[in-house]
Design a protein around this motif. Structure first.
Motif, mmCIF file in Angstrom:
data_model
loop_
_atom_site.group_PDB
_atom_site.id
_atom_site.type_symbol
_atom_site.label_atom_id
_atom_site.label_comp_id
_atom_site.label_asym_id
_atom_site.label_seq_id
_atom_site.Cartn_x
_atom_site.Cartn_y
_atom_site.Cartn_z
ATOM 1 N N GLU A 135 0.832 -1.201 0.000
ATOM 2 C CA GLU A 135 0.000 0.000 0.000
ATOM 3 C C GLU A 135 0.869 1.254 0.000
ATOM 4 O OE1 GLU A 135 -3.490 2.106 2.746
ATOM 5 O OE2 GLU A 135 -2.800 0.064 3.175
ATOM 6 N N GLU A 138 2.294 1.801 -3.415
ATOM 7 C CA GLU A 138 1.282 2.306 -4.341
ATOM 8 C C GLU A 138 1.019 3.782 -4.108
ATOM 9 O OE1 GLU A 138 -3.306 1.225 -5.739
ATOM 10 O OE2 GLU A 138 -2.261 0.005 -4.241
ATOM 11 N N MET A 139 1.006 4.193 -2.845
ATOM 12 C CA MET A 139 0.786 5.598 -2.528
ATOM 13 C C MET A 139 1.955 6.464 -3.017
ATOM 14 S SD MET A 139 -0.810 5.277 1.327
ATOM 15 C CE MET A 139 -0.763 7.053 1.530
ATOM 16 N N LYS A 140 3.166 5.921 -2.914
ATOM 17 C CA LYS A 140 4.348 6.656 -3.360
ATOM 18 C C LYS A 140 4.629 6.449 -4.848
ATOM 19 C CE LYS A 140 6.626 6.280 1.140
ATOM 20 N NZ LYS A 140 7.817 5.750 1.868
ATOM 21 N N LYS A 141 3.765 5.650 -5.508
ATOM 22 C CA LYS A 141 3.920 5.345 -6.926
ATOM 23 C C LYS A 141 5.280 4.711 -7.218
ATOM 24 C CE LYS A 141 0.728 8.958 -8.456
ATOM 25 N NZ LYS A 141 0.529 10.127 -9.345
ATOM 26 N N GLU A 142 5.673 3.797 -6.317
ATOM 27 C CA GLU A 142 6.914 3.054 -6.498
ATOM 28 C C GLU A 142 6.603 1.703 -7.126
ATOM 29 O OE1 GLU A 142 8.810 2.687 -2.752
ATOM 30 O OE2 GLU A 142 9.474 4.785 -2.676
ATOM 31 N N ASP A 143 7.528 1.245 -7.985
ATOM 32 C CA ASP A 143 7.375 -0.056 -8.640
ATOM 33 C C ASP A 143 8.126 -1.083 -7.806
ATOM 34 O OD1 ASP A 143 6.750 -2.025 -10.362
ATOM 35 O OD2 ASP A 143 8.094 -1.387 -11.977
#
Length: 740
Positions: A135, A138-143
């Protein structure tokens, strides 16, 4: 109450008043009153350290603070009893922080730190909760798991689930990478022709397919260490003699090794793995993590060393969260690739092309996870140890080269940073398989040098023959110094004659060694007779005039000493005589010092004798008539001896450079040849032509073949009947010397 009773009661009361006037230990008398002392405050604090002080009337007690206990397990105690010590709460209660945190003991307390994957937002000692990494990513837009990976949160961690065709090599927290199992084709033409290669390709393909298929049970997979061991053992069959016969086979084998290490490396559990077989020494380093690894990489073994960094090894991140660097050293591969030098034929040095190339190190392969190995972000340094090969009488250059995709050795992208006799440091902007090549530049002396050598030495030999005949048959100059000069010329004549005839006759080996030994003896003999001349001058000036040395002692020193040195040298290192291109002493293992060592010692001794002689001569010239014939004679002797030593010494200063690689080797060869040819002529001029007595003997000898000169000499003799007697008297004096 009678007066007697009143007095008794009064006395008793006075006694009681005197007793009560003395205060106790914990009281202080003030204004005839006893006041209680407060022990729990001020500078007289009784309880110290990790304690609390409790006040009571007429006394006090000490009590340990929270987190401390009395060593005798007392709740209350006083000064002088055991003090308080810290309570290790973590030891006494292993689950004091729960199962999601670690307990850390503090002085008087403790603290809890949450395990990785957990957090404590409320700072409650026992309240660690799971972190949802998926989560947060996803919030930090990390892959977090790669483009094709699926993140699944678990208690205290997360997993990256990879689809078919992708893998994280069994490391659940590593992003998924795409696998190309078609790289390992066991049915290719090269795999069918090269025995053993098909087995390696099949092994790697099966491992690749197992990694890329998530439906295969994990217990069916082979762990990285076991797979690496199987792979290295399988390479032994290919590296056995007679298998790698063509450059295409070498290229295919090296490429397979590199691709296999890239597949095996991520499956290794440890960050550093070392494994060695009879054919390969492998050292592999890996790094895993969310962020790009940084820092230096140093991999080393007996024959090679790799210096680079993790940024260069990881590259653009084809393997997210993972980086690999490996150094593979092949123990015998140089035998199969000691050819394919056509791309180096244009390599030049000082305008000359090398006649041959040789592999001069072990072949190594450098493998990294960076896919762009032909264009690295920064160069890497590879240090290679030279093979123990002796190359003499040749100019040698070490070249850093790599095995290119055309199946040949190439310098492109690599250059030599520094080199010495044992190692070369190569700086390369690409990665492949590397080796140090040795380019040989044979010393081909020009025709002019050969001509000077032959003419100069033959002229020197002719002058030495004249000197030998003069010193042997000229009676008027016979003496100790003449004997020394005679045998000096004999040694020099024999040495020059052998040098001229046999210095390059390297076959047969036994004959070449004999020539080298003879040159060793007679050139040492020349210097020994020079030393004897210095000793004779010292005896004449310092001890007594006209001092002589018995011939037996001269022969023992002049011939015996060189013979003993050569015998000892031959016993210690019989292979030191004769090289591949010259019949002279070997330049390896310091064997040349069996000649240069004695020469240096003799030269220094002669310099000492000449200094003492000149000093004593200067004293005698100041105290005696400068025209004294004996002093003038010794002065002339000393000057000629010093000149002779200088010529002989300079000759071998340049001669020591002649048989080894130096920048000015050709110049040294010219100077050595010229000085060597001057030795015989110099001795003839100084000791024969400049001697009045010798010139008279020459004139008398020539008169025997020339009638007019003989007649004039007879007429001169008839008018001067004492002339012959004079010559006889000169020889009869037997001074042992002659005058210039």
């Amino acid at each position: 109450m009678g007066p007697r009773k009143a007095l008794l009661i009064l006395g008793l009361m006075c006694m009681l008043g005197a007793c009560f006037s003395q205060c106790g230990r914990h009281f202080l008398k003030k204004h005839r009153q006893c006041l209680d002392i407060y022990e729990c405050g001020g500078i007289k604090e009784e309880c110290q350290g990790n304690t609390l002080c409790l006040y009571t009337l007429g006394s006090y007690y000490c009590q340990c603070k929270d987190g401390f206990t009395n060593t005798k397990n007392k709740v209350y105690f006083k000064l002088g009893e055991e003090r308080c010590r810290d309570i290790n709460e973590c030891y006494n209660n292993t689950v004091i922080c729960g199962h999601k945190a670690d307990c850390i003991n503090l002085i008087g307390s403790y603290k809890c730190t949450c395990h990785s994957g957990y957090t404590n937002p409320t700072n409650n000692l026992k309240h660690c909760i799971d972190i949802d990494e998926c989560e947060e990513a996803e919030m930090k837009k990390e892959d977090l798991c790669g483009i094709k990976g699926t993140c699944e949160n678990i208690n205290g961690s997360y997993w990256c689930m990879c689809p078919k065709g992708y893998t994280n090599y069994g490391n659940e927290r590593t992003p998924c990478s795409e696998l190309d199992c078609e790289t390992f084709q066991a049915n290719s033409r090269l795999a069918q022709s090269l025995e053993g290669l098909a087995d390696i390709l099949s092994m790697m393909r099966n491992s690749c397919l197992a990694l890329s298929n998530p439906h295969i049970a994990s217990e069916g997979k082979t762990d990285g260490e076991a797979l690496l061991e199987k792979f290295l053992i399988a390479t032994e069959a290919i590296l056995s003699p007679g298998h790698l016969n063509h450059r295409e086979e070498v290229s295919g084998f090296l490429q397979t090794v590199e691709e296999s290490i890239r597949l095996i490396g991520p499956q290794l559990k440890d960050n550093g793995t070392e494994m060695e077989t009879t054919e390969i020494d492998a050292k592999i380093a890996v790094q895993r993590g969310k962020t790009q690894p940084t820092g230096p990489i140093l991999l080393t073994n007996e024959n090679a060393r790799l210096d680079t960094d993790w940024t260069t090894a990881a590259g653009t991140g084809t393997y997210p969260g993972f980086a690999l660097a490996a150094l593979l050293t092949y123990k015998n591969l140089e035998k199969f690739v000691n050819n394919s030098f056509e791309e180096l034929k244009g390599h030049e040095k000082n305008g000359k092309n090398p006649s041959s190339f040789k592999i001069s190190s072990k072949v190594v392969s450098v493998v990294v996870s960076n896919p762009s190995t032909q264009n690295l972000s920064s160069p890497v340094n590879i240090t290679l140890r030279h093979l123990n090969e002796t190359v003499e009488s040749s100019e040698v250059e070490y070249i850093c080269a790599h095995w290119n995709d055309r199946g040949a050795w190439s310098e492109e992208g690599c250059h030599q940073q520094q080199t010495n006799a044992t190692h070369s440091v190569c700086t390369c902007e690409l990665l492949s398989s590397f080796a140090v090549l040795m380019a040989l530049y044979p010393m081909k002396h020009p025709f002019a040098l050969i001509l000077i050598t032959k003419i100069g030495l033959n002229m020197s030999l002719l002058c030495l023959v004249l000197c030998i005949l003069t010193f042997k048959f000229c009676r008027s100059i016979q003496g100790t110094r003449t004997t020394i000069h005679l045998h000096l010329c004999v040694c020099l004549f024999v040495a020059d004659r052998i040098f001229l005839a046999g210095i390059s006759k390297t076959e047969p080996v036994g004959g070449c060694r004999f020539v080298a030994a003879m040159l060793h003896i007679f050139f040492l003999g020349v210097f020994m007779w020079m030393l004897l001349e210095g000793v004779q001058l010292y005896r004449m000036v310092v001890l007594v005039f006209n001092a002589t040395i018995r011939p037996l002692y001269l022969f023992i020193a002049g011939y015996g000493t060189p013979l003993v040195i050569v015998i000892i040298s031959a016993i210690v290192n019989p292979k030191g005589y004769g090289t591949k291109e010259h019949c002279w002493l070997s330049l390896t293992d310091g064997f040349i010092w069996s000649f240069l060592g004695p020469v240096c010692c003799i030269t220094f001794l002669n310099i000492f004798f000449f200094i003492i002689t000149i000093w004593k001569l200067a004293q005698k010239f100041t105290s005696l008539n400068p025209d004294t014939s004996e002093l003038n004679k010794i002065k002339a002797f000393t000057v000629t001896a010093i000149a002779q030593l200088c010529i002989l010494g300079l000759t071998w200063v340049f001669g020591s450079f002649l048989f080894k690689k130096y920048i000015g080797t050709t110049v040294a060869a010219y100077i050595f040849t010229i000085l060597n040819s001057l030795q015989g002529a110099l001795i003839f001029v100084m000791h024969c032509l400049l001697s009045k007595q010798v010139r008279e003997e020459y004139a008398y000898f020539l008169s025997c073949f020339c009638t007019p000169q003989k007649k004039r000499y007879s007429d001169f003799s008839s008018t001067n009947p004492s002339s012959s007697q004079s010559r006889g008297s000169q020889s009869g004096q037997h001074t042992g010397e002659f005058q210039i």
